[in-house]
Write a protein that holds these residues in place. Structure first.
Motif, short mmCIF file in Angstrom:
data_model
loop_
_atom_site.label_atom_id
_atom_site.label_comp_id
_atom_site.label_asym_id
_atom_site.label_seq_id
_atom_site.Cartn_x
_atom_site.Cartn_y
_atom_site.Cartn_z
N ASN A 141 6.84 -1.26 3.08
CA ASN A 141 6.94 -0.11 3.98
C ASN A 141 8.36 0.20 4.43
O ASN A 141 8.57 0.64 5.56
N TYR A 145 2.88 7.87 2.87
CA TYR A 145 2.19 6.83 3.62
C TYR A 145 1.39 7.48 4.75
O TYR A 145 1.86 8.40 5.41
N TYR A 183 2.53 2.23 0.73
CA TYR A 183 2.70 3.59 0.22
C TYR A 183 1.80 3.85 -0.99
O TYR A 183 1.22 2.92 -1.56
#
Lengths: 286, 702, 163
Positions: B211, B235, B243
């Protein structure tokens, strides 16, 4: 060669010969044969408010005459188109058909009923019209007025788009002229209210004349004699009532198309236009 | 065969029956208390009181019920009529095809939940908590569904995360729960208790994600996701915490791979898998109606016209700051050209959007144009609040949205003042209705009314005799707010749980059976089945035992009489009519769900009718064959009454419409034979409309 | 004030029976017809929704004697928009037909009917017109079409002229 029965109605052959003349000449130039219907009468529309069945029977008789000639029908007036189309639907309804037969009339085969301009759009096509244009009307700014019964009610016609009509704009553009996008394009001319309340009718007509004026349109293009009565014949009244000066010529679409096809002013009956389209002719000439 | 007669505590003087040697007659003082044993394969005639009562006492028996109490004794008809009715029932049963008992094993005690919105998450949590191994599939890369797209929930305006995150966490903490994103069903086979479902899992393109978000900095593809812009790699802060690539938008330029090597795979392949499940729960949620089809409102044509969701996301993101807003209600709802139904929640969504913008920017002028405000229940408080916050409510359906001199405007009539109004605004928000995801429904053969599922599995509004093991939950059942959606999800969970708690389901309902020797596979029956239960399998007509509800419509549609209804096959019915219909009689063939009950009511209400009225009980007016009517008339009956449920109230959805169509044809045929068309009458008679039944048969007797 | 003692409960059913009147009872009063109406746009005395409402309430005299009933231009803007699929312009026309039947026919329509009876067309074709057409190379047209009178006699509509 495309052949159609041409239905003239009441107004066109007596009060709008320039519409008829230009339509016939344009048809000829595009290789379309228009055959007259012997014995054709009023379409019946004036009687609709009095008695729908009477109106439908008068209309059905006219279609039947074309059916006996084995030809599809084209019309020049929006109201005639609506009335004959209504009758064409009714001719498939058992009860109506039997009344119709009782009058000793016959309807040997189903015929299509369409506005002359719709026929141009569907059967000749924008591309072919564009190819046939000899004198593109390049600098003209035109406001296309569809009138009500050209595409409404949509469930009767299934043609064009009742919310966002476009076929007449495309046809205007095919002549090389600019077709202006404007608000309230679908607004009614007020013609049907004229005999009931002139004040309301003139106010309705004025609305679009005013838009045309503000948009700097060189002219309105109409496809219905009633609409022309409102925008051309009653333009003076609108001017007087609202203290404006418009002087906006109103051309029938076949007149505009005819000019672009190279037909001269006489051939499209320009001298019968009450508001002289001199400015338009000047623009085309230069 | 046995005939079991009841004298109702010695109050009825039963007839002496003269039946053949194969028929044994037994008399009881109180059949309802004695409850004699009846073998599953035995045929019996039970002559006593109401079949509605007796069917419950003798479930799953092959019995013809003769109501001698209410059709003879209470109404003061002669006992000979009872004898004749019993004889006719015996004649029927001799030719009647018995009802087969069907068993469905619950071989798989697992469940599949389709759709990872709040309904699907809640169902998965409930089932897995109760020991059911549950797989949740979601077709997008993230859980959360529609709710995860919203900024806030009505009525208070709480952020969605208050509700969604605890739900996800509860589900994730269950060891029996598995969730698969990017996954859809491709094929379904099997039946209740034993489904095999083929799944396809499409590539996510990302694994072991930390992330860090470097990928979105380099991704050149920017798309609008319902009012909010995002990249092709993106996301959503729900689950999974990583993601995903939107491969429909991705150009495979490879920029993201450069900044995150080894964790992004643009060439990942899709995976196919198969799972077994005893029950399937459909929680596919709702889709916004394509409001661009409401052309007069200009969505997609005029800048500034938005859907509610787009407006909500854009305002929340701070990218939209209008001074004047008009919210148009029922954009394409309750409209014969678009959605004929009311989607129930859009009025509240509109109020929510009004509150959202005013909460954020108190100086905004909001106009709500609504033909009706349906702020049902306690949501009325939200409506009250917004009036006090200064929102202008206009009653009327706007005719169009247009641009005039560059300004966006709404034209409407205000029914409060009866005057036309043109409202100039910066934005127009269209509060449109919702449609379900019909693709999943058709894969699972879920029947629809208008657009949404027939409410029979969960709510038990119609047929509950045959559980298919397929349930709908949440907005897939019908659009609802978050609270309603969760309640519906719990209902679906409990239905599925009670099904999966059983080892085997036993059902004994009358179903249609096809005689293959007579069937020419003309397929006429297929379209007439209200349940989609008939199909062609290996060039033969097959009736799906899980779907057939036993209306008998197909048995009348079939030109070869190949399809027959157990317990009500034509041969048996004909014997009954032959035996019952006599010179000058009125034969009343009545639907067991409505008109038949009215005859019992007549006896209870002491409404008399002539003794020549002979009553025959059928499952549905749609199961009445014209040959039955002709037979009664040929036998000398002077009239035939067919009585059924009111239109749209048919127990089998549309059996009575079939009957109506046949009645008209039959009348024409009768007239062509020189008989009077009015000898046959089809009437809608409600279960309590005894007076109507009596009036009709008296009229027919004149 | 609306006095429902004057209401004729049969009125709406009579309109429903007429060609074009079949959708009357579907109206739920959203007023999209009125908001779409170009006549109403310029003259607020005319309101199709109000005519439909009064008809549903059975206020026959008020509907039939109202001069505004005749203001409908039959342009079908309302028909396109009605969410209940009512052919609103045809519905108003059905009420007009009913009004004529009850003896309320505007003079203008009587004049048109008279013209159709005499000539089968609305405008008289004079010799002058025929000459003009000839000059323009347009084909000749019939001065009268007697078949139309036959239709008018058949449908019984001529009784309107006697009233």
């Amino acid at each position: 060669m495309n052949r159609y029965a041409i239905f003239l109605g009441c107004t066109v052959p007596v009060r709008a010969q320039h519409y008829e003349l230009s339509a016939r000449n344009v048809a000829r130039a595009l290789g379309v044969e228009l055959v007259d219907i012997p014995g054709a009468s009023c379409c019946g529309f004036p009687m609709k408010a009095v008695d729908a069945e009477t109106a439908l029977l008068i209309a059905a008789r006219n279609i039947a005459l074309a059916s006996q000639m084995d030809l599809d029908v084209v019309t020049l007036c929006n109201s005639c188109t609506a009335m004959l189309s209504d009758a064409q639907v009714q001719l498939n309804v058992k009860e109506f058909r039997s009344k119709f037969k009782k009058l000793g009339m016959s309807y040997p085969r189903e015929v299509k009923v369409r506005h002359f301009v719709r026929m141009l759009y569907e059967d000749i096509g924008i591309e072919n019209i564009r190819k046939a244009v000899k004198k593109p009307l390049a600098r003209l700014k035109i406001m296309a007025h569809y009138g009500c019964h050209y595409m409404r009610p949509s469930n009767l016609y299934g043609f064009d788009n009742a919310e966002m009509p476009h076929t007449l704009d495309e046809l205007v553009r095919a002549t090389g002229a600019e077709s202006l996008e404007y608000a309230d394009k679908k607004m009614c001319c007020g013609g049907s209210v004229l005999g009931i309340d002139e004040e309301t009718a003139i106010t309705m007509a004025n609305h679009k004349l005013n838009i045309a004026h503000e948009n700097g349109a060189d002219g309105l293009v109409s496809i219905c004699p009633f609409c022309t009565v409102m925008y051309e014949d009653n333009q003076r009244k609108a001017e007087a009532r609202f203290g404006r000066h418009y002087g906006i010529p109103v051309l029938y679409y076949p007149q505009l198309l005819g000019l672009s096809l190279g037909i001269d002013g006489n051939g499209v009956g320009l001298k019968f236009n009450r508001i002289k389209p001199d400015a338009i002719l000047d623009k085309i000439a230069t | 065969m046995r005939v079991l007669m009841c004298n109702c505590h010695n109050s009825l003087k039963l007839p002496k029956l003269k039946l053949g040697p194969d028929v044994k007659v037994e008399e009881f003082d109180d059949l309802c208390k004695t409850k004699p044993e009846i073998a599953p394969d035995e045929k019996v005639v039970i002559a006593a009181c109401s079949p509605n009562l007796l069917e419950g006492l003798f479930p799953g028996t092959n019995a013809e019920f003769v109501n001698i109490l209410e059709h003879v004794f209470l109404i003061g008809h002669r006992p000979e009529k009872a004898e004749q009715m019993i004889n006719a029932a015996v004649a029927k049963m001799e030719k009647t095809r018995p009802v087969k008992t069907k068993f469905f094993q619950i071989s798989s005690r697992k469940a599949l939940v389709i759709g990872g919105g709040i309904a699907g998450i809640e169902v998965t949590a409930q089932l897995s908590k109760n020991g059911i191994e549950t797989t949740l599939i979601e077709k997008t890369p993230f859980l959360g569904g529609t709710v995860a797209k919203l900024d806030r929930l009505y009525p208070e305006g709480t952020p969605y995360s208050h509700t969604l995150m605890p739900l996800i966490n509860t589900m994730q903490s269950q060891k029996n729960a598995v969730s698969l994103c990017n996954t859809e069903i491709t094929k379904v086979s099997g039946r209740v208790g034993d489904y095999k479902i083929e799944l396809v899992t499409r590539p996510r393109g990302v694994q072991e994600c930390i992330n860090c978000g470097k990928c979105i900095d380099v991704c050149p593809v920017e798309i609008d996701d319902a009012g909010k812009s995002r990249k092709a790699i993106y996301y959503v802060p729900t689950y999974p915490d990583m993601y995903a690539i939107d491969f429909a938008a991705c150009t495979r330029c490879g920029e993201c791979v450069k900044v995150c090597p080894g964790r992004i795979d643009l060439n990942e392949q899709e995976k196919v898998s198969e799972i077994a499940a005893g029950a399937v729960i459909v929680a596919t949620g709702l889709l916004w109606y394509d409001v661009s089809r409401v052309e007069e409102y200009g969505y997609g044509r005029l800048d500034g016209v938005m859907k509610t969701l787009e407006f909500e996301r854009a305002v929340a993101a701070g990218t939209l700051r209008p001074k004047k807003v008009a919210i148009i209600y029922c954009a394409g709802s309750r409209d014969s050209k678009h959605l004929p139904y009311c989607s129930k929640i859009c009025c509240l969504l509109g109020l929510k959007e009004a509150k959202l913008i005013i909460d954020r920017y108190p100086d905004v002028q909001v106009y709500v144009a609504a033909m009706d405000m349906r702020s049902y229940g306690t949501f009325e408080y939200l409506y009250n609040t917004l009036r006090e916050k200064g929102v202008s409510f206009i009653k009327g359906k706007p005719s169009e949205v247009f641009r005039w001199n560059g300004k966006l405007a709404v034209r409407t009539e205000d029914l409060f003042t009866n005057e036309l109004m043109e409202i100039e605004v910066d934005n127009v928000v269209l509060s449109s209705g919702f449609v379900p995801d019909v693709e999943t429904f058709s894969k699972l053969k879920i029947n629809l009314t208008v657009d949404f599922p027939v409410l029979y599995e969960n709510a038990g509004l119609s047929n509950t005799e045959l559980p298919r093991g397929i349930f709908t939950a949440g907005a897939a059942t019908f659009p609802g707010g978050v609270a309603e959606t969760l309640i519906d999800a719990r209902k679906a969970s409990h239905s599925a749980l009670s099904l999966l708690a059983q080892k085997e389901i036993e059902t004994k309902i009358n179903q249609a059976v096809v005689d293959e020797d007579l069937c020419s596979v003309c397929r006429m029956c297929i379209g007439t089945c209200p349940y989609g239960a008939i199909s062609v399998v290996e060039d033969k007509i097959k009736i799906n035992e899980e779907l057939c509800m036993g209306c008998g419509i197909c048995s009348v549609t079939c030109p070869a009489y190949a399809s027959q209804l157990e317990g009500w096959n034509h041969e048996g019915l004909r014997e009954q009519i032959r035996e019952l219909a006599q010179q000058g009689d009125i034969v009343a063939i009545l639907c067991r769900w409505s008109a038949y009950n009215a005859t019992e009511r007549a006896a209870q209400d002491k409404l008399g009718y002539p003794g020549n009225v002979k009553i025959i009980r059928v499952p549905c007016t749609g199961a009445v064959d014209p040959s039955h009517i002709m037979l009664a008339l040929n036998n000398g009956a002077k009239g035939v009454l067919i009585g059924g449920c009111y239109p749209h109230a048919c127990h089998y959805a549309r059996g009575n419409f079939r009957a109506k169509a046949r009645e008209q044809i039959l009348k024409l045929n009768l007239e062509s034979l020189g008989m009077a068309g009015n000898q046959v009458r089809l009437e809608w008679i409600g279960k309590d409309e005894a007076h109507k039944f009596v009036e009709i048969v008296q009229e027919m007797n004149k | 004030m609306i006095d429902l003692k004057e209401s004729d409960p049969q009125f709406k059913w009579e309109i429903v029976k007429k060609e074009g009147g079949e959708g009357l009872l579907k109206c739920f009063g959203c007023s999209d017809c009125a908001a779409s109406c170009p006549v109403r746009y310029f003259n607020e005395n005319y309101n199709p929704r109000k005519i439909i409402r009064l008809t549903l309430l059975g206020l026959k005299d008020r509907v039939l004697t109202s001069p505004f009933l005749w203001f409908c231009a039959h342009c079908h803007a309302c028909t396109e928009r009605c969410p209940q699929g009512i052919r609103v312009a045809e519905l108003i026309n059905a009420i007009k037909n009913y009004a004529v039947d009850q003896g309320y026919c505007p003079e203008g329509y009587k004049m048109q009917l008279d013209l159709l009876l005499k000539m089968g067309r609305l405008y008289e074709v004079e010799d002058f017109d025929l000459k003009k057409r000839q000059r323009l190379g347009l084909p000749a047209i019939d001065k009268t079409i007697p078949d139309v009178a036959r239709i008018l006699e058949y449908t019984g509509i001529l009784k309107v002229l006697q009233k």
